[in-house]
Design a protein around this motif. Structure first.
Motif, PDB file in Angstrom:
ATOM      1  N   MET A   1      36.971  52.696-106.392  1.00  0.00           N
ATOM      2  CA  MET A   1      35.779  53.132-107.125  1.00  0.00           C
ATOM      3  C   MET A   1      35.398  54.521-106.608  1.00  0.00           C
ATOM      4  N   HIS A   2      35.799  54.813-105.377  1.00  0.00           N
ATOM      5  CA  HIS A   2      35.792  56.177-104.852  1.00  0.00           C
ATOM      6  C   HIS A   2      37.230  56.684-104.945  1.00  0.00           C
ATOM      7  N   GLY A   3      37.416  57.752-105.729  1.00  0.00           N
ATOM      8  CA  GLY A   3      38.761  58.164-106.131  1.00  0.00           C
ATOM      9  C   GLY A   3      39.701  58.507-104.995  1.00  0.00           C
ATOM     10  N   ASN A   4      39.143  59.041-103.901  1.00  0.00           N
ATOM     11  CA  ASN A   4      40.012  59.473-102.792  1.00  0.00           C
ATOM     12  C   ASN A   4      40.172  58.388-101.729  1.00  0.00           C
ATOM     13  N   GLU A   5      39.826  57.141-102.067  1.00  0.00           N
ATOM     14  CA  GLU A   5      39.937  56.036-101.090  1.00  0.00           C
ATOM     15  C   GLU A   5      41.035  55.072-101.570  1.00  0.00           C
ATOM     16  N   SER A   6      42.252  55.370-101.172  1.00  0.00           N
ATOM     17  CA  SER A   6      43.407  54.722-101.799  1.00  0.00           C
ATOM     18  C   SER A   6      44.085  53.649-100.952  1.00  0.00           C
TER      19      SER A   6
ATOM     20  N   LEU B   1      36.411  47.152-102.251  1.00  0.00           N
ATOM     21  CA  LEU B   1      37.452  47.724-101.388  1.00  0.00           C
ATOM     22  C   LEU B   1      37.356  49.250-101.272  1.00  0.00           C
ATOM     23  N   HIS B   2      37.211  49.719-100.048  1.00  0.00           N
ATOM     24  CA  HIS B   2      36.974  51.158 -99.790  1.00  0.00           C
ATOM     25  C   HIS B   2      37.785  51.665 -98.599  1.00  0.00           C
ATOM     26  N   ASP B   3      37.718  53.025 -98.432  1.00  0.00           N
ATOM     27  CA  ASP B   3      38.191  53.697 -97.218  1.00  0.00           C
ATOM     28  C   ASP B   3      36.990  54.319 -96.522  1.00  0.00           C
TER      29      ASP B   3
ATOM     30  N   THR C   1      38.624  63.051-105.517  1.00  0.00           N
ATOM     31  CA  THR C   1      37.198  63.132-105.170  1.00  0.00           C
ATOM     32  C   THR C   1      36.630  61.727-105.034  1.00  0.00           C
ATOM     33  N   ARG C   2      35.561  61.631-104.268  1.00  0.00           N
ATOM     34  CA  ARG C   2      34.826  60.368-104.139  1.00  0.00           C
ATOM     35  C   ARG C   2      34.209  59.992-105.500  1.00  0.00           C
ATOM     36  N   GLU C   3      33.581  60.990-106.151  1.00  0.00           N
ATOM     37  CA  GLU C   3      32.826  60.748-107.366  1.00  0.00           C
ATOM     38  C   GLU C   3      33.743  60.637-108.594  1.00  0.00           C
TER      39      GLU C   3
HETATM   40 ZN   LIG Z   1      33.971  54.222-100.604  1.00  0.00          ZN
END
Ligand SMILES: [Zn+2]
Length: 412
Positions: A97-102, A185-187, A146-148
């Motif tokens: 959901m945050h683009g740079n958190e893969s 699920l995030h980084d 990006t996060r956003e």
């Molecule tokens: Zn995140």
């Protein structure tokens, strides 16, 4: 004498039990690591994971119509849902959901490979659970790294406004699927440590609050117990490297909203492990967390109160820089000072690759901080292209004395 002998036998017996228990735990861990190796998706590597990276994999995994497009992003990219399993316990998982958190996306594909592996454990999982996965909620942000999203909105602050198509898609999936558990699920960045222990927060968890006073109701307790159980397993792989996130209540965050709506929700944060900037190690720990969590749910081991165990996981603290240089002699306006400085990587997207560039971000006292890379200069003299002292926001390219050359933060 008899009592003494009894005591000895008792001690020996206890020792054997403890050894057996440790042995069983080790086997379990070896199994989990083996499962990871067997199911790791080789086509997903590194930090830059885009829709293009996962689309063909999803199509390949959809041998039984598991795949569905459930909406479009701001820039009209498809948002996929992959649903598998026939079991009663319903799990909704969404990643990126945050683009740079893969990292969690990579682990999710490793998990999907396992589910499609036709193994005993796959059958057990598929018969006990129904998994609804949204592997990439923010494909535009993933592409831009990006996060956003493309409108520069943080989707994890949009749970009430639902101003963005991606937010509405997740909310609709939540409403339609009616999950028993949510996995958010995030980084997280490399700055987080486990309390002040000097260990990085390689994985962090949170059972988000559902109200301002952060009370614990039945559904939050389930999330807490689940985290405590996963932590037990994970501590064996990465002792002391698991943190607990701050539980300040914010209904704009998706996890807090879903918890408020009565569904136990767990926040996963994939973080840094030493020398793992590509997060390939952490990916394994997320995989292990997923499997061990489902094992606990399968055994219905989340009903026993483990609140104290949950609280015993230290809180995350901002205590790390990527680089710390200590005892460096600088010459500032003709005055020599012994000081320290820190540098931090900035990640940028250059020609479809993530480039890590180190910048100087702090100069002076760094007593309460740790560096993933630390260098003691022993009063070596600093100089760089511009002069004899480091400056904030400049690239970390410099010399110590005349012979030690640092490029992009590292001694070469
Ligand atoms: Zn995140």
């Amino acid at each position: 004498m008899f009592t003494f002998l009894n005591s000895i036998i008792f001690l020996l017996f206890t020792n054997v039990i403890i050894k057996m228990f440790t042995f069983v735990k080790q086997i379990l861990l070896m199994d989990l690591e083996h499962l990871f190796d067997q199911n790791k998706e080789p086509l997903l590597q590194g930090r830059y994971i885009t829709l293009e990276s996962i689309e063909s994999l999803l199509i390949k995994l959809s041998t039984d119509n598991e795949l569905e497009i459930i909406g479009k992003s701001v820039l009209d990219k498809p948002i996929y849902k992959y649903q598998i399993g026939t079991g009663n316990t319903r799990i909704l998982l969404w990643s990126q959901m945050h683009g740079n958190e893969s990292t969690t996306t990579k682990a999710l594909f490793d998990f999907l490979n396992l589910l499609k592996s036709d193994s005993d454990i796959a059958r057990k999982l598929i018969n006990s659970f129904t998994f609804c996965c949204i592997p990439m909620l923010n494909p535009d942000g993933a592409e831009l790294y990006t996060r956003e999203n493309a409108n520069k909105v943080d989707l994890n602050r949009d749970a009430q406004n639902l101003s963005q198509p991606e937010s509405r898609i997740l909310r609709a999936a939540f409403g339609n699927f009616r999950p028993d558990f949510c996995y958010n699920l995030h980084d997280q960045r490399t700055i987080f440590g486990v309390g002040s222990t000097g260990k990085p927060a390689t994985v962090s968890f949170l059972a988000p609050a559902y109200n301002e006073s952060r009370e614990i109701n039945e559904s939050r307790r389930k999330a807490i117990n689940l985290i405590a159980g996963i932590n037990d397993v994970l501590q064996q792989c990465i002792p002391g490297q698991i943190g607990r996130f701050d539980d300040s209540f914010n209904l704009n965050c998706v996890g807090d909203t879903f918890q408020f709506l009565g569904v136990p929700t767990v926040l996963f944060e994939a973080g840094h492990s030493p020398n793992d900037y590509l997060r390939e190690e952490t990916r394994k720990y997320i995989f292990i967390s997923l499997i061990s969590g489902f094992q606990l749910l399968y055994e219905n081991d989340v009903v026993v109160n483990k609140f104290d165990k949950y609280l015993s996981i230290p809180q995350n603290k901002v205590v790390f820089y990527d680089f710390i240089y200590k005892n460096i002699k600088i010459n500032y306006d003709g005055i020599e000072i012994i000081t320290n400085f820190a540098a931090q990587y900035t990640e940028g997207l250059v020609k479809n690759q993530i480039v890590f560039k180190a910048f100087i971000v702090k100069i002076g006292e760094l007593d309460d901080y740790f560096g993933h890379y630390e260098y003691d200069g022993n009063e070596a003299v600093y100089h760089d292209e511009n002069g004899d002292f480091p400056q904030l926001n400049q690239e970390a390219d410099f010399y110590l004395d005349t012979n030690l050359k640092f490029v992009n933060g590292l001694l070469i």
